[in-house]
Motif scaffolding. Structure first.
Motif, PDB file in Angstrom:
ATOM      1  N   PRO A   4     -10.633  -1.582   7.169  1.00  0.00           N
ATOM      2  CA  PRO A   4     -11.529  -2.383   7.999  1.00  0.00           C
ATOM      3  C   PRO A   4     -10.966  -3.776   8.169  1.00  0.00           C
ATOM      4  N   LEU A   5     -11.250  -4.376   9.326  1.00  0.00           N
ATOM      5  CA  LEU A   5     -10.707  -5.696   9.596  1.00  0.00           C
ATOM      6  C   LEU A   5     -11.150  -6.690   8.532  1.00  0.00           C
ATOM      7  N   LEU A   6     -10.213  -7.510   8.097  1.00  0.00           N
ATOM      8  CA  LEU A   6     -10.500  -8.529   7.095  1.00  0.00           C
ATOM      9  C   LEU A   6     -11.113  -9.732   7.800  1.00  0.00           C
ATOM     10  N   ALA A   7     -12.309 -10.105   7.394  1.00  0.00           N
ATOM     11  CA  ALA A   7     -13.010 -11.208   8.033  1.00  0.00           C
ATOM     12  C   ALA A   7     -12.310 -12.527   7.763  1.00  0.00           C
ATOM     13  N   VAL A  20      -6.701  -2.373  -0.892  1.00  0.00           N
ATOM     14  CA  VAL A  20      -5.308  -2.415  -0.455  1.00  0.00           C
ATOM     15  C   VAL A  20      -4.373  -2.041  -1.610  1.00  0.00           C
ATOM     16  N   ALA A  21      -4.627  -2.618  -2.787  1.00  0.00           N
ATOM     17  CA  ALA A  21      -3.776  -2.372  -3.953  1.00  0.00           C
ATOM     18  C   ALA A  21      -3.746  -0.897  -4.331  1.00  0.00           C
ATOM     19  N   ALA A  22      -4.834  -0.188  -4.042  1.00  0.00           N
ATOM     20  CA  ALA A  22      -4.884   1.236  -4.377  1.00  0.00           C
ATOM     21  C   ALA A  22      -3.876   2.048  -3.568  1.00  0.00           C
ATOM     22  N   SER A  23      -3.348   1.463  -2.507  1.00  0.00           N
ATOM     23  CA  SER A  23      -2.339   2.156  -1.699  1.00  0.00           C
ATOM     24  C   SER A  23      -0.939   2.007  -2.274  1.00  0.00           C
ATOM     25  N   TYR A  24      -0.810   1.244  -3.335  1.00  0.00           N
ATOM     26  CA  TYR A  24       0.482   0.998  -3.954  1.00  0.00           C
ATOM     27  C   TYR A  24       0.540   1.679  -5.326  1.00  0.00           C
ATOM     28  N   PRO A  25       1.742   1.924  -5.851  1.00  0.00           N
ATOM     29  CA  PRO A  25       1.841   2.532  -7.183  1.00  0.00           C
ATOM     30  C   PRO A  25       1.178   1.648  -8.232  1.00  0.00           C
ATOM     31  N   ALA A  26       0.531   2.283  -9.203  1.00  0.00           N
ATOM     32  CA  ALA A  26      -0.085   1.538 -10.302  1.00  0.00           C
ATOM     33  C   ALA A  26       1.020   0.938 -11.162  1.00  0.00           C
ATOM     34  N   PRO A  27       0.953  -0.361 -11.456  1.00  0.00           N
ATOM     35  CA  PRO A  27       2.002  -0.989 -12.271  1.00  0.00           C
ATOM     36  C   PRO A  27       1.897  -0.554 -13.726  1.00  0.00           C
ATOM     37  N   PRO A  28       2.986  -0.613 -14.473  1.00  0.00           N
ATOM     38  CA  PRO A  28       2.932  -0.269 -15.896  1.00  0.00           C
ATOM     39  C   PRO A  28       2.084  -1.281 -16.650  1.00  0.00           C
ATOM     40  N   ASP A  29       1.488  -0.837 -17.749  1.00  0.00           N
ATOM     41  CA  ASP A  29       0.609  -1.710 -18.517  1.00  0.00           C
ATOM     42  C   ASP A  29       1.367  -2.724 -19.358  1.00  0.00           C
ATOM     43  N   HIS A 291       1.939  -2.603   7.517  1.00  0.00           N
ATOM     44  CA  HIS A 291       1.906  -4.076   7.599  1.00  0.00           C
ATOM     45  C   HIS A 291       0.867  -4.514   8.639  1.00  0.00           C
ATOM     46  N   GLU A 292       0.886  -3.882   9.793  1.00  0.00           N
ATOM     47  CA  GLU A 292      -0.059  -4.239  10.855  1.00  0.00           C
ATOM     48  C   GLU A 292      -1.482  -3.845  10.509  1.00  0.00           C
ATOM     49  N   SER A 293      -1.653  -2.760   9.748  1.00  0.00           N
ATOM     50  CA  SER A 293      -2.999  -2.320   9.372  1.00  0.00           C
ATOM     51  C   SER A 293      -3.700  -3.318   8.467  1.00  0.00           C
ATOM     52  N   LEU A 294      -2.923  -4.144   7.772  1.00  0.00           N
ATOM     53  CA  LEU A 294      -3.497  -5.163   6.895  1.00  0.00           C
ATOM     54  C   LEU A 294      -3.833  -6.452   7.642  1.00  0.00           C
ATOM     55  N   GLY A 295      -3.483  -6.489   8.907  1.00  0.00           N
ATOM     56  CA  GLY A 295      -3.661  -7.722   9.665  1.00  0.00           C
ATOM     57  C   GLY A 295      -2.363  -8.438   9.923  1.00  0.00           C
ATOM     58  N   GLY A 296      -1.230  -7.791   9.588  1.00  0.00           N
ATOM     59  CA  GLY A 296       0.080  -8.368   9.848  1.00  0.00           C
ATOM     60  C   GLY A 296       0.365  -9.596   9.006  1.00  0.00           C
ATOM     61  N   THR A 297       1.324 -10.376   9.464  1.00  0.00           N
ATOM     62  CA  THR A 297       1.757 -11.553   8.713  1.00  0.00           C
ATOM     63  C   THR A 297       0.634 -12.558   8.477  1.00  0.00           C
TER      64      THR A 297
END
Length: 399
Positions: A4-7, A20-29, A291-297
């Motif tokens: 969803p668009l970020l206000a 958004v972070a859930a779309s990336y690999p989970a970092p090591p603890d 990148h564009e789905s997040l709202g780009g740069t």
């Protein structure tokens, strides 16, 4: 995948950024990664596209690579990259990294003669400084460093470069970093480029740390040559970069080892890559889509600036801690250089890692080594609180 668009003003919307972070690999603890400046993780859809590209290429082999890949996919990517930086597709040359991109520009710039001067600064990337010094051996030019102390503001930066241009004998070429690698400072590129033009100097712009986290508009900056990668802030697979060469200035860059596969007016003869990074090229459009789905740069830039300011505004108050990056978010970036009085950069980097589980990196800025911490859009305030707590302890101990 879409979000969803970020206000407006929602850079602090932690729920949205956790999504958004859930779309990336989970970092090591075990270790908190605060060295996102080296390369960025691929988001899940990008990794899926990359893995599929590896499988498909391995199945289809030469009929695909010598056919649709070369005739269609490469040109599609060049067009998308060109739109991203306000260039034309025929002004884009694919490479394997930002380093290779800049080495093409530096080593193949042929408008140099013995007695000319080339300029660079201690804030440029070490390998690029080496290439600029190499020009003295290869072309017989005078290779001159512009010394810049940290921290530093725009006025001092412009004054230092202006002085170097005035004092240089037959100045011809200037290396600039849009975002400096040691401390993440955004240089006043348009002002410096205009100054260089007044002296008849060509500018080679190193934008390796810029694309995807700060605005890159080659027309607005009025640059003729720039080098990029796609694996830092765009999130494409590693092994992929590109060069921008303004079409009217293409003749200033020599063909690669006399390459004759393309005519002289075709940018593609400026690098004979051999086997290209096929899977990375095929997956790069998925990275641009994400990148564009997040709202780009603009969205990334706002989030990174907020995270950066969250910790440096507090770190600036800690005894013994010296920030070597601009406090102003408009001049800084996600990369921040710092030091602690009484500790070497190596000692500080190792203490952060071994005692506090924080991974940073030691970077060289010529006469000084610094520690660099770099946030990503997935960095949490809890991780930054750990960094601040560690710096408070180390600063107190050093004092």
């Amino acid at each position: 995948m879409s979000f969803p668009l970020l206000a407006d003003g929602a850079v602090r919307d932690e729920a949205w950024w956790r999504q958004v972070a859930a779309s990336y690999p989970a970092p090591p603890d075990a270790v908190v990664n605060l060295e996102h400046g080296y390369f960025g993780a691929m988001a899940a859809p990008v990794q899926a596209a990359f893995e599929q590209a590896v499988r498909y290429t391995n199945e289809q082999l030469s009929p695909f690579v010598r056919g649709d890949f070369t005739l269609r996919h490469v040109d599609v990517l060049r067009a998308r990259i060109a739109a991203l930086i306000r260039a034309e597709p025929h002004e884009i040359l694919l490479t394997r990294s930002g380093t290779e991109s800049m080495q093409v520009l530096i080593t193949q710039y042929h408008g140099l003669a013995p007695g000319d001067t080339v300029l660079w600064s201690n804030l440029d990337y070490p390998a690029m400084r080496t290439a600029m010094r190499w020009l003295a051996q290869r072309r017989g030019v005078t290779s001159t460093q512009v010394p810049i102390d940290l921290p530093v503001g725009d006025d001092e930066i412009i004054a230092r470069y202006a002085q170097a241009m005035r004092q240089a004998v037959k100045p011809k070429l200037l290396l600039l970093s849009q975002v400096t690698p040691a401390n993440g400072q955004q240089l006043p590129v348009r002002e410096l480029t205009a100054l260089a033009r007044e002296h008849g100097i060509d500018v080679l712009l190193d934008s390796a740390h810029a694309l995807g986290q700060v605005e890159v508009d080659v027309q607005a900056m009025d640059v003729d040559f720039a080098g990029f990668n796609l694996h830092k802030w765009i999130g494409a697979p590693s092994g992929l970069g590109f060069v921008y060469m303004r079409a009217s200035q293409l003749h200033k860059i020599e063909p690669h080892f006399g390459d004759g596969d393309y005519p002289l007016d075709d940018i593609r003869c400026r690098l004979h890559m051999g086997m290209p990074p096929i899977a990375a090229i095929l997956a790069a459009p998925a990275a641009l889509d994400f990148h564009e789905s997040l709202g780009g740069t603009p969205a990334k830039m706002a989030r990174l600036a907020w995270l950066r300011n969250y910790w440096i505004s507090r770190a600036a108050q800690l005894p013994g801690v010296r920030l070597l990056s601009p406090l102003d978010a408009q001049r800084g970036s996600a990369l921040v250089g710092f030091a602690i009085d009484g500790m070497s950069a190596r000692q500080l980097q190792q203490a952060l890692l071994q005692r506090f589980g924080l991974f940073t990196v030691e970077r060289n800025a010529g006469h000084i080594d610094v520690v660099r911490a770099t946030v990503a859009i997935t960095t949490t305030t809890e991780e930054l609180d750990r960094l601040l707590a560690a710096l408070a302890v180390l600063g107190a101990e050093a004092g």
